[in-house]
Design an enzyme around this catalytic site. Structure first.
Site: not given
Ligand code: PLA
Length: 459
Positions: A187, A268, A304
């Protein structure tokens, strides 16, 4: 801007003495301000403008930041006026009608909260006690010995991101020589988080484009090669962006090498329940490591699985080998949180405490989550069928079905992803990731056409 100029004019009258050359380009700017804003009537703004131009902004050295690779996609989507547009960038669940979804259990919990007339006083630094209790239980299992023995330090965090960031600050403070290991790819925000917290990081191999699967040997070799005592960031389930998780046997072997190297696992968990539809199945990896006696960190998010994206509700849990250590760790996490954001918001924490802590709502939640996970599985299946039926090249698209969670990692490279957006108005991240949670059954065919076109016609 006009109000900024007005401020200069009113608060710094001595600036007005600066003379203005007659043909200066700033004359025009001054004139525009004069005509454009009634507040400026009767004042000589030519001089003020010159003042502003001579006194170059203190922020001149601030360069323009690039758009965020994920959230920037939503910004670009919003300004596209084409009817066909589709936002598969951010991982946000939509209904079949592509509308945002507020879970019924969330609405019920909010109704209860309203009826109780709860107050808005500050929470303690560590967050809502009822939330911290249920969130740790949800993750580890209520009967887990680490909970019974009081060995988990749990702090309510600003969703997954804020919880990861707090943990990174903790690592930086207490393990200044340690390094974080992150998967390649991962991510995108993981790198930002460790960079901002000044925790050095390097990548371990994870994805093998040849097999469109896990590069297990590469992963193990890189974890082995890292300095002893590194923090190994692992996606608890539904790896983002690849949608590829280790098998239970592979998790065991990953645990072996982490143990051998005296590393500290850092999970995570952003998709518990959202990957398989089962909260317990998706906690498998974390519970396995706990069972094997590791001290470890776990960041949790309710964005989510409870659809609480904007409530910013999650937690950081540190499993320690003694309750004493747990108490001390918790005290230091609080110490880090206090100057950062003082204490966390209450609304989301109360929703989670009400849903997870109440057997009836908890069961309803599980059903709704299965429904959401099921809808994603259905579009995954439909997309695969459309791709295999429409593409006559013989390419194997079965990887779409093998991946789990919200995303599909299509293998499209940057130019192909750009083509998806420029020609087809399909918004996605440039690494080729699409969020299936933002796709409907009726749009699968259109998406398949776009993918096939981009894959075969763009180099
Ligand atoms: N960790 C992972 C692996 C994630 O994909 C995301 C969110 C988070 C943590 C953090 O989410 P939160 O802070 O809202 O709890 N990833 C999203 C959104 C869904 C983003 O990038 O913020 C994504 O589209 O990858």
């Amino acid at each position: 801007m006009a109000s900024a100029l007005a401020l200069v004019a009113l608060s710094a009258p001595f600036f007005r003495a600066v003379p203005l050359p007659e043909n200066s380009m700033f004359q025009r700017i001054g004139a525009e301000k004069k005509h454009g804003n009634p507040l400026f009537k009767g004042k000589d703004f030519r001089r003020v403008s010159m003042t502003v131009s001579v006194n170059v902004s203190r922020f001149e050295g601030v360069t323009m930041a690039p758009p965020d690779p994920i959230l920037g996609v939503s910004e670009a989507f919003r300004v596209d006026t084409n009817d066909l547009k589709l936002n598969l960038g951010v991982g946000a669940y939509r209904t079949e009608e592509l509308q945002p979804y507020v879970l019924n259990v969330v609405k019920k919990a909010e109704k209860l909260m309203l009826e109780r007339g709860e107050n808005k006083e500050y929470l303690p630094i560590e967050g809502l006690a009822a939330f911290n209790k249920v969130t740790a239980e949800l993750l580890f299992g209520a009967d887990n010995s680490v909970i019974q023995e009081g060995r988990v330090a749990t702090i309510q965090g600003l969703s997954g991101t804020g919880s990861l960031r707090l943990a990174a600050a903790f690592i930086q403070r207490y393990f200044p020589d340690a390094k974080a290991l992150i998967s390649s790819p991962t991510w995108g925000n993981h790198k930002n988080i460790f960079n901002d917290a000044r925790v050095p990081w390097s990548e371990y191999r994870y994805y093998d484009p040849r097999t469109v699967g896990l590069d297990f040997d590469g992963m193990v070799a890189d974890i082995k090669a890292a300095p002893d005592g590194s923090f190994v960031l692992l996606h608890g389930c539904a790896h983002n962006p690849t949608g590829i998780d280790p098998t239970p046997e592979q998790w065991e072997k990953i645990a072996d090498v982490i143990q051998e190297k005296n590393h500290i696992p850092f999970f995570d968990v952003a998709y518990q329940g959202f990957a398989s539809g089962s909260l317990d199945a998706d906690a498998y990896s974390v519970r396995l490591f706990v069972k094997r006696g590791f001290e470890l960190l776990v960041a949790q998010s309710y964005s989510k699985n409870l659809g609480l994206y904007a409530e910013r509700i999650g937690a950081i849990n540190v499993v320690c080998s003694s309750s004493d250590a747990g108490t001390r760790v918790k005290s230091q996490l609080k110490r880090l949180a206090r100057p950062m954001y003082s204490n966390p918001p209450v609304h989301g924490a109360r929703i989670v405490a009400n849903v997870v802590g109440d057997p009836i709502l908890f069961n309803e939640w599980k059903q709704e989550m299965e429904l959401m996970a099921g809808r994603i599985k259905n579009v995954r299946q439909r997309l695969y069928e459309n791709l295999s039926q429409k593409d006559k090249s013989g390419k194997d698209w079965s990887f779409v079905l093998k991946q789990i969670g919200m995303f599909s990692y299509t293998g499209l490279h940057k130019a192909q992803s750009d083509h998806m957006t420029d020609k087809w108005h399909i918004y996605m991240t440039k690494d080729g990731r699409i969020s299936l949670a933002g796709l409907s059954l009726s749009k699968c065919e259109y998406l398949a056409d776009a993918i096939i076109d981009s894959f075969h016609n763009v180099d």
